[in-house]
Enzyme design. Structure first.
Site, PDB file in Angstrom:
ATOM      1  N   LYS A  20      -9.516 -12.557  -5.895  1.00  0.00           N
ATOM      2  CA  LYS A  20     -10.904 -12.881  -6.288  1.00  0.00           C
ATOM      3  C   LYS A  20     -11.884 -11.991  -5.543  1.00  0.00           C
ATOM      4  O   LYS A  20     -12.784 -11.371  -6.118  1.00  0.00           O
ATOM      5  CB  LYS A  20     -11.230 -14.344  -5.978  1.00  0.00           C
ATOM      6  CG  LYS A  20     -12.735 -14.676  -6.008  1.00  0.00           C
ATOM      7  CD  LYS A  20     -13.000 -16.135  -5.679  1.00  0.00           C
ATOM      8  CE  LYS A  20     -13.093 -16.451  -4.243  1.00  0.00           C
ATOM      9  NZ  LYS A  20     -14.370 -16.082  -3.605  1.00  0.00           N
ATOM     10  N   ASN A  21     -11.708 -11.894  -4.228  1.00  0.00           N
ATOM     11  CA  ASN A  21     -12.696 -11.205  -3.405  1.00  0.00           C
ATOM     12  C   ASN A  21     -12.617  -9.687  -3.499  1.00  0.00           C
ATOM     13  O   ASN A  21     -13.477  -8.991  -2.973  1.00  0.00           O
ATOM     14  CB  ASN A  21     -12.585 -11.674  -1.950  1.00  0.00           C
ATOM     15  CG  ASN A  21     -13.071 -13.105  -1.826  1.00  0.00           C
ATOM     16  OD1 ASN A  21     -13.710 -13.637  -2.732  1.00  0.00           O
ATOM     17  ND2 ASN A  21     -12.763 -13.743  -0.720  1.00  0.00           N
ATOM     18  N   ARG A  90     -22.018 -16.796  -4.815  1.00  0.00           N
ATOM     19  CA  ARG A  90     -22.507 -15.982  -3.697  1.00  0.00           C
ATOM     20  C   ARG A  90     -22.389 -14.499  -4.019  1.00  0.00           C
ATOM     21  O   ARG A  90     -23.215 -13.666  -3.651  1.00  0.00           O
ATOM     22  CB  ARG A  90     -21.655 -16.328  -2.483  1.00  0.00           C
ATOM     23  CG  ARG A  90     -21.757 -15.408  -1.301  1.00  0.00           C
ATOM     24  CD  ARG A  90     -22.924 -15.750  -0.440  1.00  0.00           C
ATOM     25  NE  ARG A  90     -23.005 -14.888   0.730  1.00  0.00           N
ATOM     26  CZ  ARG A  90     -24.032 -14.947   1.593  1.00  0.00           C
ATOM     27  NH1 ARG A  90     -25.004 -15.794   1.373  1.00  0.00           N
ATOM     28  NH2 ARG A  90     -24.068 -14.164   2.647  1.00  0.00           N
ATOM     29  N   CYS A 114     -20.229 -21.426  -2.313  1.00  0.00           N
ATOM     30  CA  CYS A 114     -19.719 -22.512  -1.468  1.00  0.00           C
ATOM     31  C   CYS A 114     -20.695 -22.808  -0.333  1.00  0.00           C
ATOM     32  O   CYS A 114     -21.211 -21.900   0.299  1.00  0.00           O
ATOM     33  CB  CYS A 114     -18.364 -22.132  -0.881  1.00  0.00           C
ATOM     34  SG  CYS A 114     -17.032 -22.160  -2.082  1.00  0.00           S
ATOM     35  N   ARG A 119     -25.294 -19.014   5.790  1.00  0.00           N
ATOM     36  CA  ARG A 119     -24.949 -17.839   4.965  1.00  0.00           C
ATOM     37  C   ARG A 119     -26.165 -16.929   4.749  1.00  0.00           C
ATOM     38  O   ARG A 119     -26.581 -16.682   3.601  1.00  0.00           O
ATOM     39  CB  ARG A 119     -24.330 -18.240   3.629  1.00  0.00           C
ATOM     40  CG  ARG A 119     -23.072 -19.085   3.776  1.00  0.00           C
ATOM     41  CD  ARG A 119     -22.269 -19.185   2.500  1.00  0.00           C
ATOM     42  NE  ARG A 119     -21.382 -18.052   2.332  1.00  0.00           N
ATOM     43  CZ  ARG A 119     -20.480 -17.965   1.325  1.00  0.00           C
ATOM     44  NH1 ARG A 119     -20.412 -18.930   0.437  1.00  0.00           N
ATOM     45  NH2 ARG A 119     -19.670 -16.934   1.229  1.00  0.00           N
ATOM     46  N   ASP A 305     -10.862 -18.187   5.441  1.00  0.00           N
ATOM     47  CA  ASP A 305     -10.573 -18.788   4.134  1.00  0.00           C
ATOM     48  C   ASP A 305      -9.248 -19.539   4.112  1.00  0.00           C
ATOM     49  O   ASP A 305      -8.929 -20.199   3.120  1.00  0.00           O
ATOM     50  CB  ASP A 305     -10.595 -17.715   3.041  1.00  0.00           C
ATOM     51  CG  ASP A 305     -11.969 -17.077   2.890  1.00  0.00           C
ATOM     52  OD1 ASP A 305     -12.064 -15.983   2.320  1.00  0.00           O
ATOM     53  OD2 ASP A 305     -12.949 -17.678   3.378  1.00  0.00           O
ATOM     54  N   ARG A 398     -12.551 -22.105  -9.458  1.00  0.00           N
ATOM     55  CA  ARG A 398     -13.364 -20.889  -9.289  1.00  0.00           C
ATOM     56  C   ARG A 398     -12.557 -19.769  -8.639  1.00  0.00           C
ATOM     57  O   ARG A 398     -12.852 -18.600  -8.812  1.00  0.00           O
ATOM     58  CB  ARG A 398     -14.566 -21.186  -8.386  1.00  0.00           C
ATOM     59  CG  ARG A 398     -15.759 -21.830  -9.064  1.00  0.00           C
ATOM     60  CD  ARG A 398     -16.904 -21.964  -8.093  1.00  0.00           C
ATOM     61  NE  ARG A 398     -17.000 -20.764  -7.260  1.00  0.00           N
ATOM     62  CZ  ARG A 398     -17.562 -20.775  -6.052  1.00  0.00           C
ATOM     63  NH1 ARG A 398     -18.041 -21.894  -5.566  1.00  0.00           N
ATOM     64  NH2 ARG A 398     -17.619 -19.666  -5.342  1.00  0.00           N
TER      65      ARG A 398
END
Ligand code: EPZ
Length: 419
Positions: A20-21, A90, A114, A119, A305, A398
């Site tokens: 995902k990232n 985000r 999230c 943040r 994470d 997600r």
């Protein structure tokens, strides 16, 4: 929501999906490329679909077949940019640099995602203003405009992931030398750099978290690229193997090299992990677990994470383990959900908590506080006696592709039911 029954005799193997990232910053970089790109190993997950919907409002066209994504960003315009979608994730912050490069200004709502604590985005904004842009920021939105400077510059990314990614993309086509100090070097940042290099960018990485970019005139606008598999998903299934397998669980595309510090902590807790192939591991069910203290940090240390799923493992370890969550001041709050399952935890302050073990967990109605905490509750539910109901599952969907199907294929008793 998910309805889960005790499932601690899982068997078989599982293959990790794309990251995902890594996918999100590469989709943003496709806006800079402005062409026809084919991406392979793209996870079909909520955040990726949201980001693609945002690119569609900019005029992008895509075809998503299996895990292959053909994306055409040749004709873009920002008039129809959709603020509501941008707020949802985000990673929308990654739109700043490519849109500023082509359109010279952008105004977006503050991207949430999230709820892990404050943040802030100061590193993004101070970096972009070092490049020459000016910005105004309100409670609700950020407006940035201007033109990039015409000389060599030095800036820093604060070691944060998305700020590093934004500042890299902001300088690839700026025809000067940019030196980004205190850069994040997470695997997904490296995958973005490889993507930009495949497009013709000139990017060098120095040993001391410094990235040097020599701007180029243009980028290739038609090419294919492979997304790396997800090391956070791999770490998650390692916990599932240690707590819930009949004997062991095989994990393929496991990104072993990215998980050294993490696997070291797993082994210190008493988990046997054998490397069984180029990028495959066999994780054995742990007979006895002992307490370990963990401290999250930037790559290559213990990933934040994986902190929440690891906390579930610590509930089954003899002794009192300490979690020091350095990265976020709100990422321990989910522990109250473990307590609903008769877990025994104590939050000492926004960054530290104790996990008392070994504690048999009991099924309960619990909720997902965020993506990783949601997955932790699923693991706790599979381990617990009696039935567990997990709500807010959209958080999980997600970031984890086919999570329920993968668990069911191993024999887990989990199903999606109406809330
Ligand atoms: C990336 O978020 C990941 N998201 C996060 O993964 C991950 O938890 C995080 O890096 C840390 O590894 C993506 O890559 C899309 P941050 P990022 O929220 O870079 C401080 C997941 O579960 N900070 O910026 O957006 C901040 O306070 C998600 O997949 C500043 O101080 O991380 C926090 O302590 C959750 N100023 C830390 O950095 C800034 O300008 C990370 O925060 C930016 C960040």
């Amino acid at each position: 929501m998910y309805r889960i029954k005790t499932s601690d005799h899982l068997q078989g193997s599982v293959t990790m999906s794309g990251s995902k990232n890594a996918t999100l910053p590469i989709l943003a970089a496709c806006i800079l490329v402005r062409g026809k790109v084919v991406l392979h190993n793209v996870p079909k997950i909520g955040d990726v679909m949201t980001f693609l919907s945002i690119i569609e409002t900019l005029g992008g066209i895509y075809d998503f077949n299996g895990n292959t994504l053909a994306l055409d960003t040749s004709n873009l315009d920002i008039v129809h940019i959709n603020a509501d979608m941008i707020k949802k994730i985000r990673a929308s912050i990654l739109l700043l640099s490519p849109i500023l490069h082509w359109f010279g200004s952008i105004e977006i709502p503050f991207p949430w995602g999230c709820n892990l604590g404050k943040r802030p985005i100061d590193a993004h904004l101070s970096g972009l203003s070092r490049i020459g842009y000016t910005y105004t920021q309100s409670e609700k939105s950020i407006a940035i405009s201007g033109k990039a400077l015409d000389w060599d510059i030095e800036l820093d990314a604060g070691f944060w992931v998305t700020s590093t990614e934004n500042l890299i993309v902001a300088n690839v086509l700026r025809k000067w030398c940019s030196t980004i100090h205190l850069s994040a070097i997470e695997p997904h940042v490296m995958n973005l750099i490889d993507f930009l290099r495949a497009a013709g960018a000139n990017i060098k990485i120095r040993y001391n978290h410094t990235i040097v970019i020599e701007g180029v005139d243009s980028l290739k606008n038609e090419f294919d690229f492979e997304i790396i598999s997800d090391y956070i998903e791999s770490g998650t299934f390692m916990i599932i193997g240690a707590l819930l397998s009949e004997e062991y669980l095989d994990i393929h595309h496991a990104r072993i090299d990215d998980l050294y510090a993490y696997m070291d902590k797993m082994r210190r807790a008493g988990v046997r992990i054998d490397v069984i192939g180029e990028d495959s591991v066999r994780v054995y069910r742990a007979q006895e677990l002992c307490k370990v203290d963990i401290q999250t940090n930037i790559f290559p240390w213990f990933p934040t994470d994986l902190q929440s799923p690891f906390a579930v493992l610590l509930t089954q370890a003899e002794g009192v383990s300490k979690i020091h969550e350095i990265m976020f001041e709100g990422r321990l709050n989910f522990l109250v959900e473990l307590d609903k399952m008769r877990g025994h935890t104590a939050i000492l302050n926004p960054h530290e908590a104790l996990i008392f073990g070994k504690t048999p967990l009991r099924g309960a109605l619990v909720t997902s506080w965020d993506l990783r905490a949601g997955v932790a509750m699923v693991i706790a539910g599979l381990l617990a006696k009696w039935e567990t109901l997990v709500t807010n599952i959209e958080y999980i969907e997600r970031g984890y592709e086919n999570f329920v199907k993968k668990l069911q294929s191993l024999g887990a008793l989990i199903e999606v039911v109406k809330e």
